[in-house]
Each structure stands twice: as structure tokens, then as C-alpha cells.
Scaffold this motif. Structure first.
Motif, PDB file in Angstrom:
ATOM      1  N   LEU A 198       0.835  -1.200   0.000  1.00  0.00           N
ATOM      2  CA  LEU A 198       0.000   0.000   0.000  1.00  0.00           C
ATOM      3  C   LEU A 198       0.869   1.250   0.000  1.00  0.00           C
ATOM      4  O   LEU A 198       1.459   1.608   1.019  1.00  0.00           O
ATOM      5  CB  LEU A 198      -0.912   0.018   1.229  1.00  0.00           C
ATOM      6  CG  LEU A 198      -1.880  -1.159   1.391  1.00  0.00           C
ATOM      7  CD1 LEU A 198      -2.630  -1.042   2.717  1.00  0.00           C
ATOM      8  CD2 LEU A 198      -2.859  -1.238   0.240  1.00  0.00           C
ATOM      9  N   CYS A 239      -1.289   6.522   2.645  1.00  0.00           N
ATOM     10  CA  CYS A 239      -1.369   6.689   4.092  1.00  0.00           C
ATOM     11  C   CYS A 239      -2.842   6.804   4.459  1.00  0.00           C
ATOM     12  O   CYS A 239      -3.686   7.038   3.599  1.00  0.00           O
ATOM     13  CB  CYS A 239      -0.592   7.914   4.563  1.00  0.00           C
ATOM     14  SG  CYS A 239      -1.131   9.471   3.831  1.00  0.00           S
ATOM     15  N   VAL A 256       1.292  -7.397   4.996  1.00  0.00           N
ATOM     16  CA  VAL A 256       0.921  -6.081   4.468  1.00  0.00           C
ATOM     17  C   VAL A 256       2.054  -5.091   4.707  1.00  0.00           C
ATOM     18  O   VAL A 256       2.434  -4.836   5.859  1.00  0.00           O
ATOM     19  CB  VAL A 256      -0.373  -5.555   5.119  1.00  0.00           C
ATOM     20  CG1 VAL A 256      -0.703  -4.153   4.586  1.00  0.00           C
ATOM     21  CG2 VAL A 256      -1.539  -6.507   4.867  1.00  0.00           C
ATOM     22  N   THR A 288       2.991  -1.188   4.304  1.00  0.00           N
ATOM     23  CA  THR A 288       2.340   0.107   4.126  1.00  0.00           C
ATOM     24  C   THR A 288       3.392   1.205   4.089  1.00  0.00           C
ATOM     25  O   THR A 288       4.400   1.146   4.809  1.00  0.00           O
ATOM     26  CB  THR A 288       1.335   0.377   5.259  1.00  0.00           C
ATOM     27  OG1 THR A 288       0.441  -0.740   5.362  1.00  0.00           O
ATOM     28  CG2 THR A 288       0.524   1.631   4.991  1.00  0.00           C
TER      29      THR A 288
END
Length: 499
Positions: free
Chosen positions: A383, A386, A419, A421
Motif C-alpha cells: 500500500l 497513508c 501487508v 504500508t
């Protein structure tokens, strides 16, 4: 019974006539699909695999020439690989949605002759440059409005990505034309007027007035051509290191890997995300070349809507089901994210999402939940966004009423999921302007290039964290700290995983 036979016969004749009016026409190496309309021709399709296309203003059918009166709506436009498009002088009508799904277009040259452009004929793509008459309202064109240009005014080059517009004032062109006209008139006058010229022609003398007139037209044409050439002179930027010489690895280890790439740059109600489309396109190249994922097993959604995100997940679920647990899923997202102010739940923002109405956004927990239910070997989520409610790149609030960033709550992951980020807590995911990528994506690609994709997730995160934190302070004077979240199933082994 006889009536039915007659009706069927008439129907066959009608269909035959309609089909007879459809034909193919080859022009400069491109095959065009055409149909006859009111003494002219409508272009309905062309070879979708050609990058540079010139649409002719005239076609030949059964030995006769016909003007191209209209460009129709192209079915399955998303499959077209057209990059540069030129419509020849003489074409007047562009139908609604004609090129709207052409996602790779970066250059369109519209003729001075165009008199109608239908609604949403082109995508509102900031990377798309237009060469056109000044009577074409660029803002209306990009906003998808129906317009009726007059074909008057100067020739301009317009690109929303580069606000510099090269223009030549019509008064300057008119001045040159006036000078040439006066010169022709003076030359004609010196020959004694119409009677003398007529007698001179009768005696076989050379009358140069037509030559002068032709020279005037040629010079006018040359002046306009110079405008177009000047307009096309974009500043040449040096190539970005991670965008070139991408390592190519021949391997079948990812034959059961399926990848979803969502690159949201152009939003309807919030600021654009700098370089998101570029991030997605280059990451896709690494997936194909460096990871060895078959291209047909990658689905990219540029500027994805809410429905597109659902379609992406539906496709991933289908592929996971048909491979019966063998699949590995990669989900990449570059774009906006934000939290719900009430409960701090994180959301992805589709390009048609409206942050003040959180129901138009896609809940991150729903994304994770659907991914976790898939029967897979592993799921890797990346990802470059934010979730603090500020714009990726400069920290601008996505909702004007909000003056501060919000720390979103952490999500609990299920299944075999990792994940990564781009930022932590209430930080902003930043852009790396020099490299024309998101900061997180640039260093992700940098590591994939340097290691040829042979890097463990543990080493990747260590390097990403170090480089992004350092360079975010050096380039933007703001701290950006990548984070990693892992499901319970992978707590003890995620660091050894690889793409």
C-alpha cells in the motif's frame, strides 16, 4: 405463409444491404473498420495493437473516394494499445465516448476541421497532450463536455501535466498573411491590371500571380506547421533509474501467482496523487519481467472506481478458487487513503469516492477480510498510501474542515497475509519528485532491481524502512516510516518469504 416468406426475404435483403455497407480499409499499415453513412464514412474500429495511428480523412470503397465524416465509439477501448493518435484534416465529428477507454494515449492531434466532440470522448488523463485549434476548449474537453469548435484561432499544444502551453498569437499569423497578400497585390498591380494580364495570357506569357498566391498559402501552412512543431517540443527529462534496464528473470516459480494493481492518480473530488499511474505501470513491468508472472495473470486498474475495486477482488477470488489453494496473490495499491473521523477505521478512496461521505470509500478491513478468506499459499499487500486523511505527497488535508492528521486504528489480519504500508500512524506517504515516483514505491523498485527480485521480505522491509525514513527527511523534511503487519499464521516465517 406467403407473407412470412416475403418478410423473411425482405429482412435478408435489408441485412445484406447493411452488411454490404461495412468494409475494411488499410491505411499506413493500420486496418480500419468502416461503415457508410449519408454519403460518407464512419470509422468504427482499427487494429488495437498498433501504438501510432493516423486516422484518414478519406477512404476508398469500390473504387470511389469517400470522406470520413465521423469517428464512432470504440468498443473494448481498454484493450487498445494506441499511444499516439492523429486525426487527419477533414474529419469533423468525434462521437461520445470515442476514445474514453484508451488508457495508454499520451498524444492526440485534432484537426482544425473538427466541428463536434461528443461527451466524454477522451479520458481526463493529465499525461495526455493535445495539439488542436484554440477554438477547442481544453477544460471542457478534459471534463467530458460536448463541444462544437469553430476551427478558428491559433494552434496550441496543451498538457495538464505540464501547464506550459506553447502558443502563437493569431495576430502574428494574420500579420504575415497580410504582408504576403499586400505583396501579391503589388505584384499584380505592376502588371497593368486584369486586362493586361488577360491579354498576356492570350499571348502565352507567364502569369506568376497564381505562383505568388500558392506561395502565400504554402507560407501560411509552413507557419502553422512551425507552431505545431514548436508546441511538440516538450522538455526531455532524464530516465529514472528504476524505470529502465529492469532485470528479466526466466523462471516458472510464479506460474500460480496472480496480481492486482490499482493505481489511482486522478480523482473527481480530491487532489490527484502524484505519479500513482507511473508507480503502477512500472511495478507491473517488474511483476512480468523480474517476478516472471505471466502478463495475463496481472490485472491493472488505472484510476479505479469503487466498482473497479470490487471487480479486482472478485477476479482474485475466482483465480484463488480455480487453483485450489496453489495461488499466491499480490495486491498493490497506490492512491489516497483516509480514516473515518468517528471510529478511525481506515478506507481506500476510489477515484469516484467522496471523502465527506465515507460510504463512497472502500473499507480497508473489508479488503483484508476478503483476501484472508481466499484459499492461497500467501497474500502480499503493498500500500503506497497513508490513512491519516492527508494527500499523498504534500500533507494537504483531503477534507477541508480537517486541520490535523488522524491516527487510524490497526487492522487484525487473517489467512496467510503480509501487508507493507508506506507510512505509519498519522504520517503522510510522500512523493520522490526527483525520481517521479512515490517514495515507498521508488525504494521498493530499487531493491527489486538491485537484487533481481531475490530478496526476502525481512531484508526488503529493513532496507525500505531505512531508505524511506532517511530520504523522506532529506527530500521533504518530513518523516515517513514504512510499516509491516502480519497475520498470525505467518508471524514466525514472514521474514523468509519472497515474491
Amino acid at each position: 405463409m406467403m407473407k412470412k416468406i416475403v418478410l423473411i426475404f425482405l429482412l435478408i435483403i435489408s441485412v445484406s444491404k447493411i452488411m454490404a455497407q461495412r468494409f475494411d480499409y488499410a491505411y499506413k499499415g493500420v486496418e480500419f473498420k468502416c461503415k457508410m453513412i449519408d454519403g460518407g464514412v464512419c470509422i468504427t474500429a482499427f487494429n488495437s495493437s498498433v501504438a501510432d495511428v493516423i486516422i484518414p480523412a478519406t477512404v476508398v470503397y469500390k473504387g470511389n473516394s469517400f470522406p470520413v465524416k465521423q469517428i464512432s465509439t470504440f468498443v473494448n477501448g481498454a484493450s487498445y494499445l494506441t499511444v499516439n493518435l492523429i486525426l487527419e484534416e477533414g474529419i469533423e465529428d468525434i462521437d461520445k465516448f470515442s476514445f474514453n477507454e484508451f488508457r495508454r494515449l499520451i498524444s492526440v492531434q485534432l484537426p482544425m476541421s473538427v466541428r463536434h466532440v461528443g461527451k466524454n470522448a477522451f479520458r481526463n488523463n493529465p499525461g495526455l497532450g493535445f495539439t488542436m485549434s484554440a477554438s477547442v476548449d481544453e477544460n471542457s474537453l478534459r471534463q467530458g463536455k460536448e463541444i462544437w469548435p469553430t476551427g478558428q484561432g491559433e494552434i496550441i499544444f496543451a498538457s495538464a501535466k505540464d501547464p506550459r502551453q506553447v502558443q502563437v498569437k493569431k495576430i502574428e499569423i494574420d500579420k504575415k498573411e497580410k504582408e504576403q497578400t499586400e505583396k501579391v497585390a503589388k505584384d499584380n498591380s505592376s502588371k497593368g491590371g486584369f486586362t493586361d494580364r488577360l491579354l498576356g495570357w492570350a499571348k502565352g506569357k507567364t502569369d506568376k500571380s497564381d505562383d505568388n498566391t500558392n506561395q502565400t498559402i504554402q507560407k501560411k501552412s509552413k507557419t502553422q506547421q512551425e507552431v505545431v512543431e514548436l508546441a511538440a517540443q516538450k522538455p526531455v527529462l532524464p530516465p529514472v533509474d528504476v524505470d529502465v534496464d529492469i532485470p528479466t528473470i526466466v523462471s516458472d516459480k510464479n506460474r500460480d501467482t496472480y496480481c492486482v494493481i490499482i493505481a489511482n492518480e486522478n480523482y473527481k473530488d480530491v487532489p490527484e496523487v502524484d505519479y500513482a499511474l507511473r508507480d503502477g505501470e512500472i511495478f507491473k513491468e517488474y511483476c512480468v519481467k523480474t517476478f516472471g508472472i505471466p502478463e495475463k495473470q496481472i490485472r491493472m486498474f488505472p484510476d479505479a472506481s469503487y466498482t473497479d475495486i470490487k471487480r479486482a477482488l472478485n477476479w482474485a477470488e475466482t483465480m484463488a478458487n480455480v487453483t485450489e489453494g496453489k495461488a499466491k496473490i499480490i495486491f498493490y495499491y497506490a492512491g489516497h487513503g483516509m480514516p473515518d473521523e468517528k471510529d478511525k477505521t481506515a478506507y481506500l478512496i476510489p477515484t469516484d469516492g467522496f471523502p465527506k461521505d465515507i460510504s463512497t470509500c472502500f473499507k480497508l478491513s473489508e479488503l483484508y477480510g476478503r483476501l484472508a478468506k481466499m484459499q492461497t499459499q500467501s497474500i502480499t499487500v503493498l500500500l503506497d498510501a497513508c490513512f491519516s486523511g492527508v494527500k499523498r505527497g504534500n500533507g494537504q488535508a483531503l477534507v477541508a474542515a480537517r486541520g490535523i492528521a488522524i491516527k487510524p486504528k490497526n487492522e487484525v489480519l487473517g489467512g496467510n497475509m503480509v501487508v507493507f504500508t508506506a507510512a505509519s500512524d498519522d504520517e503522510t506517504a510522500l512523493s520522490y519528485k526527483e525520481k517521479r515516483h512515490g517514495m515507498f514505491t521508488y525504494f521498493l523498485l530499487d531493491q527489486l532491481k538491485k537484487t533481481k527480485g531475490k530478496i526476502t521480505f525481512g531484508d526488503l522491509f529493513t532496507t525500505l524502512s531505512s531508505e524511506v525514513k532517511k530520504n523522506s527527511m532529506l527530500e521533504n523534511d518530513k518523516l515517513q516510516t514504512p510499516s509491516v503487519n502480519v497475520s498470525d499464521n505467518l508471524k514466525n516465517k514472514w521474514k523468509e518469504l519472497q515474491f
